[in-house]
Enzyme design. Structure first.
Site, PDB file in Angstrom:
ATOM      1  N   TRP A 102      76.340  25.427  51.810  1.00 46.82           N
ATOM      2  CA  TRP A 102      75.826  26.725  51.629  1.00 46.82           C
ATOM      3  C   TRP A 102      74.557  27.193  52.108  1.00 46.82           C
ATOM      4  O   TRP A 102      74.550  28.472  52.293  1.00 46.82           O
ATOM      5  CB  TRP A 102      76.189  26.990  50.004  1.00 46.82           C
ATOM      6  CG  TRP A 102      77.301  26.711  49.508  1.00 46.82           C
ATOM      7  CD1 TRP A 102      77.774  25.828  48.563  1.00 46.82           C
ATOM      8  CD2 TRP A 102      78.623  27.563  49.990  1.00 46.82           C
ATOM      9  NE1 TRP A 102      79.215  25.876  48.463  1.00 46.82           N
ATOM     10  CE2 TRP A 102      79.773  27.130  49.258  1.00 46.82           C
ATOM     11  CE3 TRP A 102      78.832  28.929  50.765  1.00 46.82           C
ATOM     12  CZ2 TRP A 102      80.953  27.543  49.227  1.00 46.82           C
ATOM     13  CZ3 TRP A 102      80.153  29.195  51.079  1.00 46.82           C
ATOM     14  CH2 TRP A 102      81.077  28.777  50.205  1.00 46.82           C
ATOM     15  N   ASP A 172      69.924  31.424  46.346  1.00 47.74           N
ATOM     16  CA  ASP A 172      71.370  31.340  46.153  1.00 47.74           C
ATOM     17  C   ASP A 172      71.465  30.547  45.017  1.00 47.74           C
ATOM     18  O   ASP A 172      71.553  29.223  45.155  1.00 47.74           O
ATOM     19  CB  ASP A 172      72.076  31.041  47.281  1.00 47.74           C
ATOM     20  CG  ASP A 172      73.597  30.889  47.149  1.00 47.74           C
ATOM     21  OD1 ASP A 172      74.102  30.998  45.867  1.00 47.74           O
ATOM     22  OD2 ASP A 172      74.340  30.434  48.021  1.00 47.74           O
ATOM     23  N   LYS A 196      81.519  31.474  38.766  1.00 50.09           N
ATOM     24  CA  LYS A 196      81.427  29.878  38.308  1.00 50.09           C
ATOM     25  C   LYS A 196      80.790  30.037  36.951  1.00 50.09           C
ATOM     26  O   LYS A 196      81.517  29.471  35.833  1.00 50.09           O
ATOM     27  CB  LYS A 196      80.425  29.291  39.388  1.00 50.09           C
ATOM     28  CG  LYS A 196      81.068  28.846  40.873  1.00 50.09           C
ATOM     29  CD  LYS A 196      80.037  28.683  41.541  1.00 50.09           C
ATOM     30  CE  LYS A 196      80.669  29.111  43.064  1.00 50.09           C
ATOM     31  NZ  LYS A 196      81.840  28.186  43.515  1.00 50.09           N
TER      32      LYS A 196
HETATM   33  C1  LIG Z   1      76.192  27.847  46.304  1.00 52.10           C
HETATM   34  C2  LIG Z   1      77.352  29.030  46.852  1.00 52.10           C
HETATM   35  N1  LIG Z   1      76.755  29.633  47.739  1.00 52.10           N
HETATM   36  C3  LIG Z   1      77.720  30.631  47.983  1.00 52.10           C
HETATM   37  C4  LIG Z   1      79.034  30.589  47.982  1.00 52.10           C
HETATM   38  C5  LIG Z   1      79.940  31.665  48.529  1.00 52.10           C
HETATM   39  O1  LIG Z   1      80.131  32.613  47.529  1.00 52.10           O
HETATM   40  P1  LIG Z   1      81.289  33.737  47.660  1.00 52.10           P
HETATM   41  O2  LIG Z   1      82.699  33.167  47.788  1.00 52.10           O
HETATM   42  O3  LIG Z   1      81.219  34.415  46.479  1.00 52.10           O
HETATM   43  O4  LIG Z   1      80.950  34.398  48.824  1.00 52.10           O
HETATM   44  C6  LIG Z   1      79.414  29.676  47.193  1.00 52.10           C
HETATM   45  C7  LIG Z   1      81.023  29.546  46.775  1.00 52.10           C
HETATM   46  O5  LIG Z   1      81.445  28.527  46.342  1.00 52.10           O
HETATM   47  C8  LIG Z   1      78.578  28.760  46.502  1.00 52.10           C
HETATM   48  O6  LIG Z   1      78.882  27.621  45.861  1.00 52.10           O
END
Ligand SMILES: Cc1ncc(COP(=O)(O)O)c(C=O)c1O
Length: 360
Positions: A102, A172, A196
């Protein structure tokens, strides 16, 4: 109907009492004769839902008026673009700590708008640790420093809040938001997809310090322009009303449960119980360095692929679903967010002990 324990990484399990309230109010929201899904976002009823959601989130975080809360769309991936578009200002470089998948997503998106400097990377461990801050090397004049507070796929979480004096810290927090007490005033900006720890997919929460609101690039799309959304009380366009309503019910549930201090204690206990089992032998092997173990996504391997498949299958037969690890890292991943009761973790531990006895 008995519901299985759902260890999905996201969208993830929600508190059963919240789902029941949604069910009860689904056709007729508090005697108004219509569902929240059918209401105008400008109606008195929805404006009250929105105000309560923001009030409860602010109370949970003990948030001062120096911070703006926005309920947006586009997910955390959208914020990977929105954050640089809003915070780059007249700087050219953004610093990142790269801890896995991520972080990588955030880095690649930011490269479209800025130069990226890696202050640190976890590559040396195969992305199974958070590099200690003593090893970080920041660039001279970055717009901000970005971290991923919890890498959901590998299960790598920060156990500390980085100390950055004059550079805004951006996190994030998609997969550990509201799972522990947060010193928000140490951050310039926090973002999290809701699906989540917060509610259904569709709403993305942004908490941004007001003094960072004047740095947006002219090309920033209006719907992601934080200052514009603030001006319009995050209703520049139609917000994801139903997702906000359910998230608001989760915030109220969190407050009733004792707030973030109580959540932190409970989440630590759940994670400790699972990691104690991993540490007891070598049938289940966790790869994450102990200091960086996630309290939200507990990952481990079994001795081989056949046993991994059998584990997932038999767990399901025992009412424990969605334990298969992400395809990038394989193995098993148990996501144990706020809404996973301690009974779910105990049931998983009992299953793991029995499985090891039979197959170890
Ligand atoms: C830590 C993290 N950042 C970003 C994302 C991407 O999120 P989204 O699907 O809401 O764009 C996720 C998705 O699992 C994630 O776990």
């Amino acid at each position: 109907m008995a519901r299985p324990f759902n260890f999905n990484p996201g969208p993830a399990t929600l508190p059963e009492s919240v789902l029941k309230q949604v069910q009860q109010e689904l056709l007729d929201y508090q005697g108004r004769g219509l569902s929240v899904m059918e209401m105008s976002h400008r109606s008195e009823a929805f404006l009250e839902i929105a105000a309560n959601a923001e009030r409860d989130l602010r109370a949970l975080l003990n948030l001062s008026s120096d911070y703006t809360v926005l309920f947006l769309q586009g997910g955390a991936k959208g914020q990977n673009a929105a954050v640089p578009l809003n915070l780059l200002g007249n700087r050219t470089t953004i610093d990142f700590v790269h801890t896995g998948h991520w972080s990588k997503n955030s880095i690649e998106e930011a490269k479209k708008y800025a130069q990226v400097h890696l202050a640190a990377s976890a590559e040396s461990s195969g992305f199974y640790h958070v590099p200690p801050q003593s090893e970080w090397q920041m660039s001279d004049n970055p717009a901000y420093l970005h971290i991923c507070a919890n890498e959901t796929i590998t299960g790598v979480e920060y156990s500390f809040t980085p100390k950055v004096s004059s550079v805004p810290l951006v996190a994030d927090m998609s997969s550990n938001f509201l799972s522990r007490e947060i010193e928000v005033n140490r951050f310039g900006l926090i973002y999290a997809g809701a699906q989540k720890n917060v509610g259904p997919a569709g709403v993305t929460i942004v908490i941004v310090k007001n003094d960072l609101l004047d740095r947006a690039l002219p090309i920033c799309p209006s719907i992601w322009h934080y200052a514009t959304q603030k001006k319009h009380e995050w209703m520049l366009n139609t917000p994801p009303t139903f997702a906000i309503y359910v998230s608001g019910l989760v915030f109220a549930w969190l407050r009733r449960e004792g707030g973030l201090a109580a959540m932190e204690k409970r989440n630590q206990e759940k994670a400790d119980r699972l990691y104690a089992l991993l540490d007891r032998g070598d049938f289940y092997r966790g790869k994450v360095h102990k200091k960086s173990r996630s309290r939200m996504n507990v990952t481990f391997d079994l001795p081989n692929e056949t046993l991994t498949g059998l584990f997932v299958e038999e767990a399901k037969e025992n009412g424990l679903i969605n334990l298969k690890g992400h395809k990038i890292s394989g193995g098993i991943r148990a996501s144990i967010y706020n809404a996973m009761p301690i009974e779910g973790v105990d049931a998983l531990i009992a299953f793991m002990e029995a499985f090891e006895k039979k197959n170890g």
